[in-house]
Design a protein around this motif. Structure first.
Motif, short mmCIF file in Angstrom:
data_model
loop_
_atom_site.label_atom_id
_atom_site.label_comp_id
_atom_site.label_asym_id
_atom_site.label_seq_id
_atom_site.Cartn_x
_atom_site.Cartn_y
_atom_site.Cartn_z
N SER A 183 0.84 -1.20 0.00
CA SER A 183 0.00 0.00 0.00
C SER A 183 0.88 1.25 0.00
N TYR A 184 0.32 2.33 -0.47
CA TYR A 184 0.97 3.64 -0.41
C TYR A 184 -0.13 4.68 -0.54
N HIS A 185 0.14 5.89 -0.05
CA HIS A 185 -0.88 6.93 -0.12
C HIS A 185 -1.25 7.22 -1.58
N THR A 186 -2.56 7.30 -1.83
CA THR A 186 -3.10 7.68 -3.14
C THR A 186 -2.42 7.00 -4.34
N LYS A 187 -2.37 5.68 -4.26
CA LYS A 187 -1.77 4.95 -5.38
C LYS A 187 -2.66 5.02 -6.62
N VAL A 188 -2.03 5.18 -7.77
CA VAL A 188 -2.79 5.05 -9.03
C VAL A 188 -2.51 3.65 -9.58
N PRO A 189 -3.55 2.84 -9.81
CA PRO A 189 -3.31 1.46 -10.24
C PRO A 189 -2.58 1.38 -11.57
N GLY A 195 6.05 7.80 -6.20
CA GLY A 195 5.45 7.07 -5.08
C GLY A 195 5.89 5.62 -5.09
N SER A 196 4.91 4.72 -5.07
CA SER A 196 5.22 3.30 -4.98
C SER A 196 5.60 2.70 -6.34
N GLY A 197 5.71 3.53 -7.35
CA GLY A 197 6.28 3.05 -8.62
C GLY A 197 5.31 2.37 -9.56
N ASN A 255 11.15 8.49 -9.83
CA ASN A 255 11.79 9.36 -8.84
C ASN A 255 10.78 9.69 -7.76
N ASP A 256 11.25 9.84 -6.53
CA ASP A 256 10.40 10.39 -5.46
C ASP A 256 11.33 11.00 -4.42
N LEU A 257 10.77 12.00 -3.73
CA LEU A 257 11.54 12.66 -2.67
C LEU A 257 11.74 11.72 -1.48
N SER A 258 10.80 10.80 -1.33
CA SER A 258 10.80 9.96 -0.13
C SER A 258 11.51 8.62 -0.35
N THR A 272 14.45 15.35 -5.41
CA THR A 272 13.32 16.18 -5.80
C THR A 272 13.10 16.13 -7.30
N ALA A 273 11.82 16.20 -7.68
CA ALA A 273 11.49 16.21 -9.10
C ALA A 273 11.97 17.51 -9.76
N ALA A 274 12.35 18.48 -8.93
CA ALA A 274 12.85 19.73 -9.49
C ALA A 274 14.30 19.58 -9.94
N THR A 276 2.46 11.22 -14.52
CA THR A 276 2.78 11.66 -13.17
C THR A 276 1.55 12.02 -12.35
N ASP A 277 1.66 11.80 -11.07
CA ASP A 277 0.57 11.99 -10.12
C ASP A 277 1.13 12.83 -8.98
N PRO A 278 1.16 14.15 -9.17
CA PRO A 278 1.85 14.98 -8.18
C PRO A 278 1.09 15.09 -6.86
N PRO A 316 0.60 15.13 4.04
CA PRO A 316 2.00 15.47 4.27
C PRO A 316 2.86 14.20 4.12
N TYR A 317 3.34 13.93 2.91
CA TYR A 317 4.00 12.65 2.64
C TYR A 317 5.21 12.42 3.53
N ALA A 318 6.07 13.45 3.66
CA ALA A 318 7.31 13.27 4.41
C ALA A 318 6.98 12.86 5.85
N ARG A 370 11.75 19.53 3.66
CA ARG A 370 11.61 20.92 3.22
C ARG A 370 11.05 21.00 1.80
N LEU A 371 11.34 19.96 1.00
CA LEU A 371 10.94 20.02 -0.41
C LEU A 371 9.67 19.25 -0.71
N ASP A 372 9.00 18.73 0.32
CA ASP A 372 7.76 18.00 0.10
C ASP A 372 6.75 18.99 -0.50
N ALA A 373 6.29 18.69 -1.69
CA ALA A 373 5.45 19.67 -2.41
C ALA A 373 4.01 19.60 -1.92
N ILE A 374 3.77 20.25 -0.80
CA ILE A 374 2.43 20.25 -0.23
C ILE A 374 2.08 21.65 0.26
C1 LIG Z 1 0.29 11.46 -5.08
S1 LIG Z 1 1.78 10.72 -4.55
C2 LIG Z 1 2.17 9.64 -5.86
C3 LIG Z 1 1.64 8.25 -5.63
C4 LIG Z 1 1.88 7.34 -6.81
N1 LIG Z 1 1.04 7.69 -7.92
C5 LIG Z 1 1.66 5.87 -6.47
O1 LIG Z 1 0.93 5.20 -7.21
O2 LIG Z 1 2.20 5.41 -5.51
C6 LIG Z 1 2.89 12.05 -4.68
C7 LIG Z 1 4.32 11.75 -4.32
O3 LIG Z 1 5.10 12.93 -4.51
C8 LIG Z 1 6.19 12.88 -3.60
N2 LIG Z 1 6.78 14.24 -3.53
C9 LIG Z 1 6.42 15.31 -2.80
N3 LIG Z 1 7.22 16.36 -3.07
C10 LIG Z 1 8.12 15.94 -4.01
C11 LIG Z 1 9.19 16.56 -4.70
N4 LIG Z 1 9.51 17.83 -4.48
N5 LIG Z 1 9.88 15.81 -5.59
C12 LIG Z 1 9.56 14.52 -5.83
N6 LIG Z 1 8.57 13.87 -5.19
C13 LIG Z 1 7.85 14.58 -4.30
C14 LIG Z 1 5.59 12.34 -2.33
O4 LIG Z 1 6.59 11.74 -1.53
C15 LIG Z 1 4.58 11.33 -2.87
O5 LIG Z 1 5.12 10.04 -2.88
#
Ligand SMILES: C[S@@+](CC[C@H](N)C(=O)[O-])C[C@H]1O[C@@H](n2cnc3c(N)ncnc32)[C@H](O)[C@@H]1O
Length: 926
Positions: free
Chosen positions: A115-121, A145-147, A189-192, A482-484, A498-500, A507-509, A526-530
């Protein structure tokens, strides 16, 4: 090159990796791990933005280089260089935007494997990847996220024949050719680090059989070591039972007699398994409800930190156990309590992390403090800490690095389930994974499960799910950062899915902190995009503006690494107009051209086009492309001329679907609406810091003379035959659905209305009022119909010939007025006082007049001296901002913006874009 369809790589033979041959997987891993270890010693490497927090050893333990690193991946560029195809402008590539249903595939075993938050199948993503790419292309997901994007990309190579047949049949119905089957490669890629660890294990090959054996052995070993902790004596006084879970209840005090009340004992109806709303105090019989009770705290010495904590008093109230296949329940007896006391005296296993939660940066801090939780090990009751410690320790001790990774992938799924986050649900059949999603919520009743109760079935399910999923070495590369800032070369990626992060929702972090503490590698929060307002540390708070800026930086990076002419699909679960608008603006500012936005109508299973930002919960799918080099180059040569505008429209129309058919009916392609085309054109010029060369009316005029129009949609000449053919087969012309939320959309609505039926003020008024309903923007002045008509339309006063717009309408709709001359008194009488849409020449005059009036009104906003302009006209602000932008008067834009409520700016794409650009310009001193 490595065969992408090969099953798992065993250590028995030579392997190829990034152009080198190694005697075994082990040798490959050793080689790259050494390189990564050296790199980690480089302070400049560690300074890369988004670098997670963790020791070299912890990062190396999670990683499997070159494919996966729990930090920025120094081999990523090599990976793409080795497997990708360089951008070649002579290769023809053309696709229409395609939308997807993000709700399919939620029951698939592979999707459910972790499982992971808001997974897209992955099954929701597969059609998109098949549509936009070919086998061997490279797909990127920077918020991976979970890839699941990776799973989808690789799954295209192992899709079962029944699936292929179904998809091909569906595509044929839509008039599309069959896709090219075969695996695509993926960059995730993911920040986490918690997220990329899951993604890596989903996407890198492993020996499923060896894992199955190792998993069974692990559970057996844990049982041998800790089985005694989960034994209980049956009510017959002799038979041994095996505990599945123990229910712990918090103890409260009665407000009347101060006696202790075990909530579960008193409130749970054993027959119905329902919790009663009120119940008597066991001591004084007073009527109690949960609200009336006060939680009782006890002091507890935390041997790990040496601190004394105040924790809620919890007692075991119920044991659920099994003898053979039969389940039983009992109240804990003296032996059970003695056993728990014995376990309580054991030292905390060394594998259990004892890290302080970063409360200053956490939303959930008050809730957790209230439960006496300050450090990660406080999340576990003593027996659960022993169990989780043993599971983790044994997984990490496996000698094979890849199996070690996958065993950890399995056992980490017990972290939350073994913790006090696991709520007891008396009416639920299973007590596994009963945490509340997206929060650290500790309920008053906790089901403390045994490790086998949680993981026994899981192991079998993992083996089955991954047994059918074939991935090969070289199919995926995973980066943590970071995706940046993605370490990839310019123009090297074929498609982005992508599913931002969704702004304020998660708050993912913070949520990943608990699992990351076990790994010892944490997100650079600090870079968690929320959007994040609730922190104690004010400096760490993030506003909608901060979110937009973070997202803008990420989209700029996406734009850089994508090949010209290629597509990006962004899925986004919208709840706030400002957040969605921020996202779209960020995308366009980066250079993407949006070609379709649709929302899934869950009830009807169909999509509808979305043209305005609204604050309702919707799953949106945005399709955008990076214009190909040709357009950019021609623009650089020509500058901001009308020709450049037409060139843009020409190129954009080519990217849009010609027909959309749903259930045999034609659907309106909103992006072909002349007004939306104008908005896209303006956004494109603004993003190039160039003046917009055409006014709205000049644009509409030019559009009409250059491109064929059908049913209110604009086409390229070569597209129109295809549309006409489909149109001839359907009875109904498709209709644009207009959502009226501000003056602009009210004008558009009136234009559509009057085009179809020129009307008097009295006729249109009741219909108009209906439009200004619930969806109206909070800070937008409601227009007077008479003023709106006056400024945008013409009224036939009864003198001279009846205008052809009215003549056409009356003669088609009124029997008795058919065939009359334009000056016939009967026609004149019926036409008098009707409002109608002006012809192009007159429309341009009106527009100029209106623009002047708008700018005059803007002056009043400029000179406004109060604190905030609570109500304003967006049309005035837009005209004023546009005018100031053209005059490079950025200060005016910033000054007026400062006087507006946040929502006025944040919910309007046009204002926001100009504001953002003005801010950048003035900061850069340009
Ligand atoms: C909506 S979730 C993606 C879930 C993914 N679709 C899945 O199926 O697991 C957004 C993800 O963006 C990551 N995130 C937040 N800020 C980020 C950043 N600056 N760069 C890269 N990833 C970031 C979070 O850690 C989180 O895992």
């Amino acid at each position: 090159m490595t065969n992408l369809f090969s099953t798992t790589q065993k250590d028995s033979g030579p392997v190829e990796c990034l152009g080198q041959t190694f005697p075994s997987e082990h040798a490959r891993r050793e080689h790259f791990t050494k390189l990564l270890a050296e790199k980690l010693k480089d302070p400049a490497f560690r300074k890369i933005e988004g670098f997670p927090q963790g020791t070299d050893d912890a990062i190396l333990a999670m990683s499997d280089p070159p494919y996966y690193t729990a930090c920025p991946n120094p081999f990523l560029e090599d990976f793409v260089h080795h497997y990708g195809k360089p951008y070649d402008p002579s290769v023809k590539y053309s696709r229409e935007p395609q939308t997807i249903d993000v709700s399919v595939g939620k029951t698939d075993p592979l999707y459910k494997a972790h499982s992971y938050h808001t997974k897209v199948p992955h099954l929701a993503i597969v059609p998109s990847i098949l549509h936009y790419t070919e086998p061997g292309d490279i797909v990127l997901d920077g918020f991976g996220g979970s890839g699941m994007t990776g799973v989808a990309a690789q799954w295209c190579g192992s899709a079962p024949s029944a699936y292929r047949h179904e998809l091909e049949t569906e595509w044929k119905k839509q008039g599309k050719a069959a896709p090219k089957w075969g695996a695509r490669r993926v960059i995730l890629n993911d920040l986490s680090p918690a997220a990329t660890f899951i993604a890596a294990n989903y996407n890198l090959p492993f020996d499923v059989e060896a894992f199955s054996k190792a998993g069974k052995q692990l559970l057996k070993d844990v049982e041998q070591e800790l089985g005694w902790m989960y034994e209980t004596t049956h009510t017959d006084g002799k038979t041994k039972g095996r505990i599945e879970y123990t229910v712990w209840s918090e103890v409260f005090t009665c407000p009347h007699c101060a006696g202790e009340v075990n909530f579960l004992d008193e409130a749970l109806d054993e027959e119905t398994k329902r919790v009663r709303d009120d119940f008597p105090c066991p001591h004084c019989n007073a009527e109690l409800t949960k609200k009336k009770l006060e939680r009782l705290y006890v002091s507890r010495l935390d041997s790990a930190t040496g601190n004394t904590l105040q924790v809620p008093k919890r007692v075991p109230s119920l044991i659920s156990y099994r003898i053979g296949k039969t389940k039983y329940e009992k109240k804990p007896d003296a032996a059970d309590l003695a056993l728990l006391q014995k376990i309580d005296a054991l030292p905390l296993p060394g594998t259990v992390p004892t890290v302080a939660f970063p409360f200053a940066d956490m939303w959930e801090a008050p809730r957790m403090r209230d439960k006496g939780i300050t450090h990660t090990h406080h999340m576990f009751l003593p027996r659960a800490a022993q169990a989780m410690g043993a599971l983790w320790g044994k997984a990490q001790a496996h000698p094979d690095a890849r199996i070690r990774g996958f065993l950890t992938f399995m056992v980490e799924q017990a972290v939350a389930g073994l913790s006090v986050l696991n709520r007891y649900g008396p009416t639920h059949f299973s007590q596994v994974n009963r945490m509340l999603a997206g929060v650290y919520y500790v309920a008053a009743q906790h089901a403390e499960c045994s490790p086998w109760y949680i993981l026994g079935g899981k192991l079998d399910r993992l083996v089955k799910a991954f047994g059918n999923f074939k991935v090969g070495a070289g199919g995926a590369a995973i980066n943590t950062g970071t995706a940046a800032h993605i370490p990839l070369a310019d123009g090297s990626i074929d498609y982005i899915f992508t599913d931002p992060p969704f702004g304020e929702n998660l708050p993912y972090a913070e949520l990943n902190f608990l699992v990351e503490a076990w790994h010892g590698v944490m997100t650079q929060a600090r870079l968690d995009a929320i959007v994040d307002r609730a922190k104690e540390n004010r400096a760490a708070q993030k506003s909608v503006d901060d979110y937009r800026r973070l997202m803008a930086a990420c989209f700029k990076e996406y734009f850089r690494v994508l090949k010209p002419g290629r597509w990006m699909t962004v899925v986004f679960s919208n709840t706030q107009a400002a957040v969605w608008n921020g996202l779209q603006t960020a995308m366009q500012e980066a250079g993407f051209v949006v070609a379709n936005v649709s929302a899934l109508d869950k009830q009807q299973g169909s999509f509808k086009a979305v043209t305005t930002a609204v604050a309702v919960k919707q799953d949106l799918v945005i399709s955008a492309y990076k214009p190909n080099g040709g357009l950019e180059q021609r623009f650089a040569e020509r500058g901001a001329t009308p020709e450049s505008a037409w060139d843009f429209v020409q190129t954009h129309l080519r990217q849009l679907p010609v027909v959309k058919v749903k259930g045999g009916e034609l659907e309106f392609v909103a992006e072909r609406d002349p007004r939306i085309l104008f908005d896209r054109m303006v956004a494109w010029f603004v993003r190039h810091s160039a003046p917009v060369p055409l006014s709205s009316q000049e644009f509409q005029d030019g559009l009409r003379s250059r491109f064929p129009e059908r049913d209110g949609m604009v086409f390229l000449p070569e597209q129109v035959a295809e549309y006409d053919k489909k149109r001839a087969q359907t009875a109904q012309a498709p209709q644009m659905e207009l959502f009226v939320s501000d003056e602009r959309s009210a004008i558009d609505w009136a234009a559509d209305y009057l085009k179809a039926r020129p009307s008097t003020y009295q006729d249109i008024h009741p219909e108009f009022i209906k439009q200004l309903g619930a969806g109206w923007k909070k800070h937008e002045t409601r227009p007077e119909l008479s003023a709106l008509l006056e400024a945008n339309f013409l009224r036939y006063e009864g003198t001279g010939e009846v205008p052809s717009q009215i003549h056409r309408y009356l003669s088609t709709n009124y029997h008795d007025l058919r065939g009359l001359e334009k000056n016939d008194p009967r026609l004149i009488a019926k036409a008098q006082d009707r409002w109608y849409v002006p012809d192009p020449n007159k429309a341009q005059d009106l527009e100029k007049k209106r623009e002047k009036a708008l700018l005059k009104e803007f002056e009043t906003y400029k000179t406004f001296t109060g604190r905030k302009i609570k109500e304003s006209r967006l049309e005035v602000l837009r005209a004023g901002f546009r005018d100031a932008w053209a005059a490079k008067d950025y200060a005016t834009i910033l000054r007026v913006a400062d006087k507006l409520p946040d929502a006025t700016l944040q919910e309007d794409e046009k204002l926001l874009t100009l504001y953002d650009m003005a801010l950048t310009r003035s900061e850069d001193g340009i």
